[in-house]
Design a protein around this motif. Structure first.
Motif, PDB file in Angstrom:
ATOM      1  N   VAL A 212       0.834  -1.208   0.000  1.00 51.80           N
ATOM      2  CA  VAL A 212       0.000   0.000   0.000  1.00 51.80           C
ATOM      3  C   VAL A 212       0.866   1.255   0.000  1.00 51.80           C
ATOM      4  CG1 VAL A 212      -1.686   1.296   1.352  1.00 51.80           C
ATOM      5  CG2 VAL A 212      -1.968  -1.135   1.031  1.00 51.80           C
ATOM      6  N   MET A 213       2.001   1.204   0.739  1.00 47.76           N
ATOM      7  CA  MET A 213       2.893   2.373   0.738  1.00 47.76           C
ATOM      8  C   MET A 213       3.464   2.625  -0.657  1.00 47.76           C
ATOM      9  SD  MET A 213       4.802   1.871   4.290  1.00 47.76           S
ATOM     10  CE  MET A 213       5.737   3.258   4.723  1.00 47.76           C
ATOM     11  N   LEU A 214       3.853   1.541  -1.335  1.00 51.68           N
ATOM     12  CA  LEU A 214       4.367   1.698  -2.700  1.00 51.68           C
ATOM     13  C   LEU A 214       3.320   2.346  -3.598  1.00 51.68           C
ATOM     14  CD1 LEU A 214       6.317  -1.476  -3.785  1.00 51.68           C
ATOM     15  CD2 LEU A 214       7.114   0.848  -3.707  1.00 51.68           C
ATOM     16  N   VAL A 264       4.599  -7.921  -9.363  1.00 48.85           N
ATOM     17  CA  VAL A 264       5.009  -8.171  -7.980  1.00 48.85           C
ATOM     18  C   VAL A 264       3.818  -8.547  -7.098  1.00 48.85           C
ATOM     19  CG1 VAL A 264       6.226  -7.226  -6.008  1.00 48.85           C
ATOM     20  CG2 VAL A 264       6.923  -6.576  -8.291  1.00 48.85           C
ATOM     21  N   PHE A 265       2.737  -7.778  -7.202  1.00 46.97           N
ATOM     22  CA  PHE A 265       1.553  -8.060  -6.384  1.00 46.97           C
ATOM     23  C   PHE A 265       0.367  -8.415  -7.279  1.00 46.97           C
ATOM     24  CE2 PHE A 265       3.882  -4.527  -4.276  1.00 46.97           C
ATOM     25  CZ  PHE A 265       4.407  -5.253  -3.224  1.00 46.97           C
ATOM     26  N   PRO A 266       0.420  -9.551  -7.998  1.00 50.72           N
ATOM     27  CA  PRO A 266      -0.700  -9.873  -8.890  1.00 50.72           C
ATOM     28  C   PRO A 266      -1.954 -10.171  -8.072  1.00 50.72           C
ATOM     29  CG  PRO A 266       0.804 -11.718  -8.746  1.00 50.72           C
ATOM     30  CD  PRO A 266       1.452 -10.595  -8.016  1.00 50.72           C
ATOM     31  N   LEU A 276      -5.262  -3.792  -3.797  1.00 50.06           N
ATOM     32  CA  LEU A 276      -4.843  -2.647  -4.603  1.00 50.06           C
ATOM     33  C   LEU A 276      -5.941  -2.180  -5.556  1.00 50.06           C
ATOM     34  CD1 LEU A 276      -1.314  -4.056  -5.087  1.00 50.06           C
ATOM     35  CD2 LEU A 276      -2.000  -2.201  -3.599  1.00 50.06           C
ATOM     36  N   PRO A 277      -6.550  -3.092  -6.346  1.00 54.20           N
ATOM     37  CA  PRO A 277      -7.655  -2.618  -7.190  1.00 54.20           C
ATOM     38  C   PRO A 277      -8.778  -1.986  -6.379  1.00 54.20           C
ATOM     39  CG  PRO A 277      -7.047  -4.850  -7.799  1.00 54.20           C
ATOM     40  CD  PRO A 277      -6.208  -4.490  -6.644  1.00 54.20           C
ATOM     41  N   ALA A 321      -7.423  -0.284 -12.786  1.00 47.18           N
ATOM     42  CA  ALA A 321      -8.018  -0.844 -11.576  1.00 47.18           C
ATOM     43  C   ALA A 321      -8.775  -2.136 -11.831  1.00 47.18           C
ATOM     44  CB  ALA A 321      -8.947   0.181 -10.934  1.00 47.18           C
ATOM     45  N   GLN A 322      -9.162  -2.403 -13.075  1.00 45.59           N
ATOM     46  CA  GLN A 322      -9.919  -3.632 -13.298  1.00 45.59           C
ATOM     47  C   GLN A 322      -9.021  -4.858 -13.253  1.00 45.59           C
ATOM     48  OE1 GLN A 322     -11.655  -4.955 -16.972  1.00 45.59           O
ATOM     49  NE2 GLN A 322     -13.671  -4.885 -16.054  1.00 45.59           N
ATOM     50  N   MET A 323      -7.731  -4.708 -13.477  1.00 40.22           N
ATOM     51  CA  MET A 323      -6.790  -5.809 -13.417  1.00 40.22           C
ATOM     52  C   MET A 323      -7.163  -6.965 -14.345  1.00 40.22           C
ATOM     53  SD  MET A 323      -4.563  -4.678 -11.330  1.00 40.22           S
ATOM     54  CE  MET A 323      -3.613  -6.136 -11.510  1.00 40.22           C
TER      55      MET A 323
END
Lengths: 498, 112
Positions: A212-214, A264-266, A276-277, A321-323
């Protein structure tokens, strides 16, 4: 292993050093070197684009140290596309800076430009998270110089905000990288992708914090609400050419978000999942809204352009955002479009600044050469609002299409914000061009090169529209490759392969 | 040792954030500096804390991770350069405007 991969970083660095050391007093020579480097960069970027399309991801091992111990640069379709976009944007903008005389209004425009190219190109190419931080700093320190180029009270003070905001972002970036290293013991992106699925469950909370920081850092770069406050004052006060160059700097945030969210964060990583999304989607919607309302409320043309830029970042993040591969392809198409369109509108604002007494949006001053500049403004406004026939229309259409299953929330957001932007841009255009005041317009400066540069950007937008089909096919393959990190891990010679 | 270092990082961060929210440029720059100290300590600790351990395998009984030290060194150099840049900007702003308030009053530079 092709050594051309490192050329977009080394070439501008060498040129910048040469200019600072040997050519500091001869602007003409600096211009020549700058243009030669940019032409070479365009050729290299096209070669890299071709290489990435035909052979898949390739890693360049700096000093031939094996990953993850040494630093790697990774060329894949996405990084090649971003480097090509950078080169294609920088050439016309530099021509504009030369044609309009902006580069003569303060020292070291061209060296700073070269360092900016080095930083952005490096950020696109690197495959190492800490190296990404270093390239962020390189591009930021060059952008501080370009932002305050030419001087002036408001510019200096807005520059201070910009620097302070980004230094805070850098500190956050380092905290995130420290957490990431403490939990995984590596900072190579492909190595992270290989190691994170096997992370012990107790470290999941730390990893989520780091992720989240990234993303907060990338949101600062990408001007995502509520971290966008630095952008309007910065872009509105920066010289027109600098603001046009900065059009790609917000895209560095979008690029980094896309890269980390897929590699990295799939979404199928259990520790972070869909966190993240789920953060990105509401932020992107609000960004779109704030940007659109800002174009309605803007009092000067540069500020209007800045808010239109924020709205376009909202649209790009909405697609990211939809990934999903289709949404990312649509987002990348819109990213290319909005880079060119935002740069064009800043150049138009700068053209108008020498053809009108001021850039406040009222009807008190007439414009010299209203036909020519008005036509350019009209085209830029069409592109920004997403009207046919320019490329904003197919871009927004694709993003609407990928969000078909949530049409009740997202379609109105995109359509209403497009309408608001249309209103804001028409209001500004009619005040600028259709209501001539009583005072005479300033004499029109003779700057054919600057006008040609602006029309080149417009031609780029037109080409993006005409070739929307093949471009989208290429981008779809690019986005599909992003969601399969195996090739990237293999290219880094990780995961068991010798 | 962990508790001491963690509270030191926390305190430095808190001081940095408080100063960053001040209205004049000097405290803001000091705040950024404190924040970068906190970050440097944090990066250093990300390789785990070890006593009497050299960053070389075989030089002592145990060894410590050398990479965070390299990262900290890079971070120190960069934050040093950035502090110099923002100080120059702040001094430039103070000399042209005559005060060092950090808030903008809404008037944009007329782009000329």
């Amino acid at each position: 292993m092709s050594h051309w991969i490192i050329a977009p970083v080394v070439l501008p660095a060498v040129a910048a050093a040469l200019m600072v050391l040997a050519l500091r007093r001869t602007l003409a020579a600096q211009r020549l070197v700058s243009l030669a480097v940019l032409l070479a960069l365009n050729a290299i970027a096209l070669t890299l684009l071709h290489a990435a399309t035909t052979t898949g991801p390739q890693a360049y091992f700096l000093g031939d140290w094996p990953a993850p111990f040494g630093i790697v640069l990774v060329l894949d379709r996405l990084s090649a596309l971003m480097v090509a976009l950078l080169a294609a944007l920088a050439l016309p903008v530099t021509l504009y800076a030369i044609g309009s005389g902006w580069d003569a209004r303060g020292a070291h425009f061209h060296p700073l430009l070269m360092f900016l190219l080095m930083g952005i190109g490096g950020a696109f190419l690197t495959g190492d998270a800490f190296n990404l931080f270093v390239f962020f700093e390189v591009l930021l320190i060059a952008s501080y110089g370009l932002m305050t180029h030419g001087g002036g009270e408001a510019r200096l003070r807005a520059g201070l905000h910009y620097v302070a905001f980004n230094l805070l972002g850098s500190a956050l970036f380092l905290f995130a990288l420290g957490l990431l290293y403490a939990t995984t013991g590596t900072l190579n992106m492909a190595d992270l992708a290989a190691k994170l699925p096997a992370l012990p469950e107790g470290d999941a909370a730390l990893l989520r914090t780091a992720a989240v920081m990234l993303f907060l850092v990338f949101a600062i770069k990408g001007a995502l609400v509520p971290l966008h406050f630095w952008l309007p004052a910065t872009y509105a006060n920066a010289p027109g050419v600098t603001a046009a160059l900065f059009a790609i700097m917000t895209k560095v945030g979008a690029y980094a978000t896309l890269r980390f969210a897929t590699l990295v964060f799939p979404p199928d990583l259990p520790a972070t999942g869909l966190i993240l999304p789920s953060l990105l989607l509401p932020a992107a919607l609000v960004t779109l809204g704030i940007g659109a309302i800002g174009t309605l409320g803007a009092t000067t043309l540069p500020r209007l352009a800045a808010f239109a830029g924020i709205a376009s970042m909202g649209t790009v993040f909405l697609a990211i955002a939809q990934m999903s591969p289709a949404a990312s392809a649509a987002g990348l198409y819109y990213l290319v479009h909005s880079t060119l369109a935002t740069a064009l509108v800043f150049l138009v604002a700068d053209l108008l600044s020498r053809r009108r007494a001021h850039l406040r949006l009222d009807s008190s001053a007439p414009v010299a050469q209203p036909g020519l500049t008005g036509a350019l403004y009209f085209a830029a406004a069409i592109a920004l609002a997403g009207l046919p026939p320019l490329s904003g229309f197919p871009g927004k259409l694709m993003i609407l299409d990928v969000w078909r299953d949530q049409a009740t929330v997202i379609w109105p957001a995109i359509l209403v914000s497009s309408f608001l932007m249309l209103l804001g841009l028409s209001r500004a255009g009619s005040l600028l061009f259709w209501k001539p005041g009583a005072s005479p317009a300033p004499p029109a400066p003779h700057e054919p090169l600057a006008l040609a540069a602006a029309f080149t950007l417009l031609a780029g937008l037109a080409a993006l529209t005409v070739f929307a089909g093949p471009v989208t096919d290429w981008l779809t393959t690019t986005a599909e490759a992003l969601y399969d990190p195996t090739a990237s891990i293999v290219a880094n010679r990780l995961g068991g392969s010798p | 040792m962990e508790a001491l270092l963690a509270s030191a990082i926390g305190l430095l961060t808190a001081v940095g954030l408080y100063l960053m929210l001040r209205r004049r440029t000097f405290p803001v720059i000091l705040g950024l500096t404190f924040l970068s100290y906190a970050v440097n300590l944090f990066l250093f600790a990300s390789g785990r804390l070890a006593l009497d351990a050299a960053p070389i395998i075989g030089a002592s009984d145990s060894y410590t991770d050398p990479l965070p030290q390299a990262l900290v060194l890079t971070a120190i150099v960069i934050s040093f350069g950035m502090t110099a840049v923002i100080t120059i900007l702040a001094i430039g702003g103070f000399l042209t405007v005559g005060h060092d308030r950090i808030d903008l009053d809404g008037d944009d530079e007329a782009p000329k």
